[in-house]
Design a protein around this motif. Structure first.
Motif, PDB file in Angstrom:
ATOM      1  N   UNK A 230     -17.719   0.011  10.406  1.00 15.57           N
ATOM      2  CA  UNK A 230     -16.703   0.394  11.396  1.00 15.57           C
ATOM      3  C   UNK A 230     -16.665   1.909  11.566  1.00 15.57           C
ATOM      4  N   UNK A 231     -16.748   2.634  10.466  1.00 16.04           N
ATOM      5  CA  UNK A 231     -16.782   4.102  10.546  1.00 16.04           C
ATOM      6  C   UNK A 231     -18.104   4.562  11.150  1.00 16.04           C
ATOM      7  N   UNK A 232     -19.188   3.854  10.820  1.00 13.84           N
ATOM      8  CA  UNK A 232     -20.502   4.234  11.351  1.00 13.84           C
ATOM      9  C   UNK A 232     -20.525   4.129  12.872  1.00 13.84           C
TER      10      UNK A 232
ATOM     11  N   UNK B 208       0.850  -1.194   0.000  1.00 15.80           N
ATOM     12  CA  UNK B 208       0.000   0.000   0.000  1.00 15.80           C
ATOM     13  C   UNK B 208       0.883   1.240   0.000  1.00 15.80           C
ATOM     14  N   UNK B 209       0.305   2.349  -0.430  1.00 15.86           N
ATOM     15  CA  UNK B 209       1.004   3.630  -0.426  1.00 15.86           C
ATOM     16  C   UNK B 209       0.066   4.693   0.124  1.00 15.86           C
ATOM     17  N   UNK B 210       0.655   5.770   0.625  1.00 14.15           N
ATOM     18  CA  UNK B 210      -0.126   6.881   1.170  1.00 14.15           C
ATOM     19  C   UNK B 210      -0.021   8.071   0.223  1.00 14.15           C
ATOM     20  N   UNK B 211      -1.159   8.633  -0.116  1.00 17.21           N
ATOM     21  CA  UNK B 211      -1.206   9.784  -1.013  1.00 17.21           C
ATOM     22  C   UNK B 211      -2.242  10.770  -0.487  1.00 17.21           C
ATOM     23  N   UNK B 212      -1.782  11.978  -0.122  1.00 24.04           N
ATOM     24  CA  UNK B 212      -2.665  13.024   0.421  1.00 24.04           C
ATOM     25  C   UNK B 212      -3.458  12.521   1.620  1.00 24.04           C
ATOM     26  N   UNK B 213      -2.812  11.689   2.441  1.00 26.04           N
ATOM     27  CA  UNK B 213      -3.455  11.203   3.652  1.00 26.04           C
ATOM     28  C   UNK B 213      -4.311   9.970   3.467  1.00 26.04           C
ATOM     29  N   UNK B 214      -4.511   9.520   2.223  1.00 26.09           N
ATOM     30  CA  UNK B 214      -5.315   8.332   1.939  1.00 26.09           C
ATOM     31  C   UNK B 214      -4.377   7.165   1.679  1.00 26.09           C
TER      32      UNK B 214
ATOM     33  N   UNK C 172      -9.406  -0.187   0.317  1.00 26.47           N
ATOM     34  CA  UNK C 172      -9.291   0.882   1.317  1.00 26.47           C
ATOM     35  C   UNK C 172      -9.497   0.382   2.741  1.00 26.47           C
ATOM     36  N   UNK C 173      -9.358  -0.919   2.953  1.00 26.71           N
ATOM     37  CA  UNK C 173      -9.489  -1.467   4.311  1.00 26.71           C
ATOM     38  C   UNK C 173      -8.389  -0.945   5.224  1.00 26.71           C
ATOM     39  N   UNK C 174      -7.169  -0.841   4.690  1.00 24.83           N
ATOM     40  CA  UNK C 174      -6.059  -0.337   5.498  1.00 24.83           C
ATOM     41  C   UNK C 174      -6.297   1.118   5.885  1.00 24.83           C
ATOM     42  N   UNK C 175      -6.845   1.905   4.955  1.00 28.10           N
ATOM     43  CA  UNK C 175      -7.129   3.310   5.259  1.00 28.10           C
ATOM     44  C   UNK C 175      -8.217   3.421   6.318  1.00 28.10           C
ATOM     45  N   UNK C 176      -9.250   2.603   6.216  1.00 27.09           N
ATOM     46  CA  UNK C 176     -10.353   2.654   7.176  1.00 27.09           C
ATOM     47  C   UNK C 176      -9.863   2.238   8.559  1.00 27.09           C
ATOM     48  N   UNK C 177      -8.987   1.244   8.614  1.00 28.61           N
ATOM     49  CA  UNK C 177      -8.409   0.834   9.903  1.00 28.61           C
ATOM     50  C   UNK C 177      -7.625   1.975  10.529  1.00 28.61           C
TER      51      UNK C 177
END
Length: 246
Positions: free
Chosen positions: A113-115, A40-46, A54-59
Motif C-alpha cells: 500500500x505504501x509502495x 491503539x495509541x499514538x506515540x510521536x506520530x506512530x 501497524x496496519x492502523x498506522x499504515x492506513x
C-alpha cells in the motif's frame, strides 16, 4: 511531583493474536477512574495497535499521503521537475521514511500500500501516464523501494550501534559474535553479530523485533560494507548494494 490526568490517561496491551487467550481482562486504576485498554495509541506520530501489526498506522499514513498527492496533481503543470521533486521529497518521502524501521516484518500487503503511494509520486515527477509502469521512474530517480528503505534504516541503526553513536537501549539489543574456536575463517570477521534463535511459536510474534532480525540482515551484508570507515561511506555503499539487489 508528576501528576497524571485521569481523563487523558490511556494504555494498551501488546499481544500477538495467537497468544491473546493467555492474557485475561486488564484494567488500570488512575485516581478515581478505572481505565480499560485501548485498541491503539499514538506515540510521536506512530499509531501502535494491540497486535503490533501497524496496519492502523499504515492506513492513516496512506490517507495523509494521498491527500497531499491529489493536491499536488492539481498544480503539477505549474511546477518544473526539480521543484516537484523537492516538494515530494519534503511532503511524501519524509513521511514514508519517518519511523519506517518499526515496519520491519509488517504484512507485505500493507507494505505494498505504501509502495503504490511511492510509485504514484515517482510517476508524478516524471510526468508519465497513470497506467505506465513505475519501475523506470524509480530507477531514473534512484529511489529505493519501500521494503528496501526499511532495511536501509534498520542496518543504519546497526552501524551506529557498533560505532557507539546510537542510544544504549538500541545498542544493548545486539552483540558481536564470539567465535567458538580460534583459526576458523569466521574468527577473522570482527563485525559479525550473534544471531538469536527462537521457537516456532514465538517466531511469528518476533518477526519485526530488532534484536531478532537486525543481526541476520547485518551478517548477510558484504564484509567491505560492514567495515566502512565512516557513516557517510556506509550509507552510500549500503544504498548502492540495496539498489542493485532490488
Amino acid at each position: 511531583m508528576l501528576k497524571l490526568n485521569d481523563s487523558k490517561t490511556e494504555f494498551f496491551v501488546a499481544t500477538p493474536s495467537h497468544l491473546k487467550h493467555i492474557v485475561g481482562p486488564v484494567s488500570l486504576c488512575v485516581g478515581d477512574m478505572l481505565i480499560n485498554p485501548s485498541d491503539n495509541i499514538r506515540n510521536l506520530g506512530i499509531i501502535f495497535d494491540s497486535s503490533m501489526s501497524f496496519s492502523a498506522y499504515i492506513t492513516n499514513l496512506c490517507c495523509s499521503l494521498t491527500y497531499h498527492l491529489r493536491n499536488l496533481s492539481r498544480i503539477r503543470r505549474c511546477l518544473d521537475r526539480d521543484t516537484c521533486h523537492l516538494v515530494i521529497r519534503a511532503l511524501i518521502l519524509s513521511k514514508i521514511d519517518y519511523g519506517n524501521g518499526l515496519l520491519l516484518g509488517s504484512n507485505k500487503t500493507d507494505i505494498q500500500r505504501i509502495q503504490r503511494i511511492q510509485n504514484w509520486a515517482a510517476k508524478m515527477i516524471c510526468q508519465v501516464r497513470k497506467q505506465d509502469h513505475a519501475t523506470p521512474c524509480l530507477e531514473e530517480l534512484h529511489w529505493l523501494p519501500v521494503e528496501k528503505r526499511i532495511v536501509f534504516k534498520v542496518l543504519l541503526f546497526v552501524y551506529k550501534c557498533l560505532n557507539h553513536i546510537a542510544p544504549n537501549y538500541i545498542s544493548s539489543c545486539i552483540t558481536l559474535n564470539q567465535p567458538g574456536r580460534a583459526g576458523l575463517r569466521s574468527a577473522s570477521d570482527t563485525t559479525r553479530l550473534t544471531e538469536h534463535n527462537t521457537s516456532k511459536l514465538l517466531k511469528s510474534a518476533e518477526r519485526g523485533a530488532f534484536y531478532y532480525n537486525a543481526p541476520r540482515m547485518w551478517n548477510r551484508l558484504p564484509i567491505n560494507i560492514r567495515e566502512s570507515a565512516s557513516l557517510a561511506v556506509f550509507k552510500k555503499a549500503l544504498k548502492t548494494h540495496l539498489y542493485k539487489s532490488s
